[in-house]
Design a protein around this motif. Structure first.
Motif: not given
Ligand code: 4AD
Length: 483
Positions: A324-327, A368-371
């Motif tokens: 999972f990526t984070a922005i 895709l899931p993102i934080f």
């Protein structure tokens, strides 16, 4: 030819001690082994004298034999029962409850490995198929099924959903147990509004109180919106905690992702260093639970992925495969402002992200899931940790956004510094209400944080189900409380 009927049938041999009895359970029979449909379908007790109990899912009369399928909720597949026409001239109808005794045999038909050759059929509960709202072989839409919350467990769609829901619950408990989290039963009735949004259901006794005091509890009491504050109390003595229970919000919403009563999984972790300590648990829990559900409920999951939301399997597989990526919230706002999308709600810095924004961000990041981290301080409740030193005034809060649903989890580091927390509570006029919460910062306060995941949204996410009302046994929402 068979004739439909509703009476109790029996086909046993004559009893030698009581020749008048054709059905003698007392003298003549060894007690047959009771088997679940799922066990019968895997060949358990093959060749043996067995009893199967369940509900009739289809009936197919033929000249020589009557074929019908029995399901007891233990599996998606139903067990075929073959009843010879020599047994009787009456048969169970679609929807009725039956107990069938017979011999489990290998089936000559390639579609099912085993079938039950009936020797005795008892109709336990009759069902008139004309009045029964579900029809054989008809694919009923979820909207239609929702009108029958008292009967929809008798359909493949809803029985699959309930098995998955049960497995997902077990998987979440297993994950936390394996990771050394302690489960806390946080209260359903509480005197605080954790999220401070005022979306509370008040709890009062219906009978008049004998004392002068109007409130049963002497203070206003509510159904909990979150177990977080009670977990935080316990996190003063335990470093890894979780709770999993019903939560309630008086949101006046008919949306496809809001309920007035929903289940929330909440974790609280002490001695945290950063928001990544939380996102790691969210991501690991999602992966671990989903993999267990996939492994244990393969057929049921397939039903949704093949017939309800074709193509969703690939979406979930991609979620499991990719990290999972984070922005940051500021980056998210930047993306929204640069997009050509015509959003209904504002995308100015400081605005809360709406469903349309969340869905866009997920698509933008490859579905895709993102934080999304570091939200404006003023958007978050009093407990969120102040990100002192950031260029804009933000809090160390994080939401997990997922395809199809938008926000799945919400969490934050908690403000553990007494002076900052006191100032914020004073500014809101809440310092007396939360004096006990301030005590937690006075006596051995540690950096800590946690998150909550909406369990129904999790099920929507992994199954691709559009409406949250279709993933909970008894949906409650504004203007609706059936049963
Ligand atoms: O973001 P929320 O409001 O966070 C809290 O309640 C925190 N106190 C949790 C914590 O840190 N321990 O809610 C958490 C999640 C949301 O991300 C969403 O998935 C779900 O709960 N949720 C709802 N699900 C269904 N119907 C509703 N009305 C929901 N409101 C929130």
């Amino acid at each position: 030819m068979f004739r439909a009927g509703f009476k109790t049938l029996s086909f046993g041999p004559r009893c030698s001690l009581s020749p008048g009895l054709s059905d003698c359970r007392h003298h003549c029979r060894k007690t047959p082994t009771k088997v679940r449909v799922s066990d019968a379908l895997s060949g358990e007790a093959l060749g043996g004298d067995v009893t199967v109990q369940g509900w009739v899912r289809s009936v197919r009369p033929q000249k020589e034999n009557l074929f019908f399928h029995v399901n007891d909720g233990s599996s998606l597949q139903s067990l075929q029962v073959v009843a010879s026409s020599s047994l009787n001239n009456t048969f169970p109808t679609f929807g009725s409850a039956v107990e069938v005794r017979g011999v489990l045999k290998k089936s000559p038909h390639p579609k099912q490995p085993f079938e039950l050759e009936a020797e005795e059929i008892e109709i336990v509960g009759e069902c008139n198929p004309v009045d029964f709202p579900f029809k054989v072989k008809k694919k009923h839409s979820p909207d239609y099924l929702r009108q029958f919350p008292h009967l929809r467990c008798r359909t493949n769609f809803f029985s699959s959903l309930l098995r998955i829901r049960s497995e997902a619950t077990a998987a979440i408990h297993s994950y936390f147990k394996e990771q050394g989290f302690l489960q806390i039963h946080t209260p359903v009735i509480t005197s605080n509004d954790c999220e401070g949004a005022g979306e509370l259901f008040q709890v009062e006794a219906t009978c008049p109180q004998e004392s002068e005091d109007r409130n049963f509890f002497s203070v206003p009491a509510y159904l909990t919106v979150s177990g977080q504050l009670h977990l935080e109390v316990m996190s003063g003595g335990f470093s890894r905690l979780y709770t999993f229970g019903p939560t309630f919000r008086a949101e006046n919403s008919q949306s496809r992702r809001h309920l007035a009563e929903f289940y929330m999984v909440e974790a609280e972790i002490s001695f945290t260093q950063s928001v990544e300590d939380l996102t790691k648990v969210m991501e690991d829990m999602f992966r671990s639970a989903t993999e267990q559900v996939w492994a244990q409920c393969a057929e049921d999951v397939d039903l949704f992925h093949k017939h309800v939301t074709p193509g969703h399997r690939e979406t979930v597989e991609a979620m499991l495969k990719n990290k999972f990526t984070a922005i940051s919230y500021s980056d998210a706002i930047d993306i929204l402002q640069r997009s050509s999308e015509d959003f209904v709600f504002s995308t100015d810095w400081g605005c809360d992200l709406q469903t349309e924004h969340e869905k866009y961000l997920v698509k933008h990041c490859g579905n895709l899931p993102i934080f999304v981290t570091d939200y404006p301080y003023d958007l978050k409740p009093f407990y969120a940790r102040d990100n002192r030193g950031h260029p804009q005034h933000t809090a160390a809060a994080v939401d997990l956004l997922v395809p199809g649903v938008g926000e799945l989890c919400g969490g934050s580091l908690r403000e553990e510094r007494l002076d900052l927390l006191t100032a914020r509570l004073e500014a809101a006029g809440l310092e007396d209400t939360y004096s006990w919460y301030l005590d937690l910062r006075r006596f051995g306060s540690v950096p800590h944080g946690g998150f909550g995941m909406g369990f129904e949204r999790y099920l929507q996410c992994i199954l691709g189900i559009d409406n949250i009302k279709d993933v909970i046994p008894f949906p409650r929402f504004s203007h609706s409380c059936l049963l």
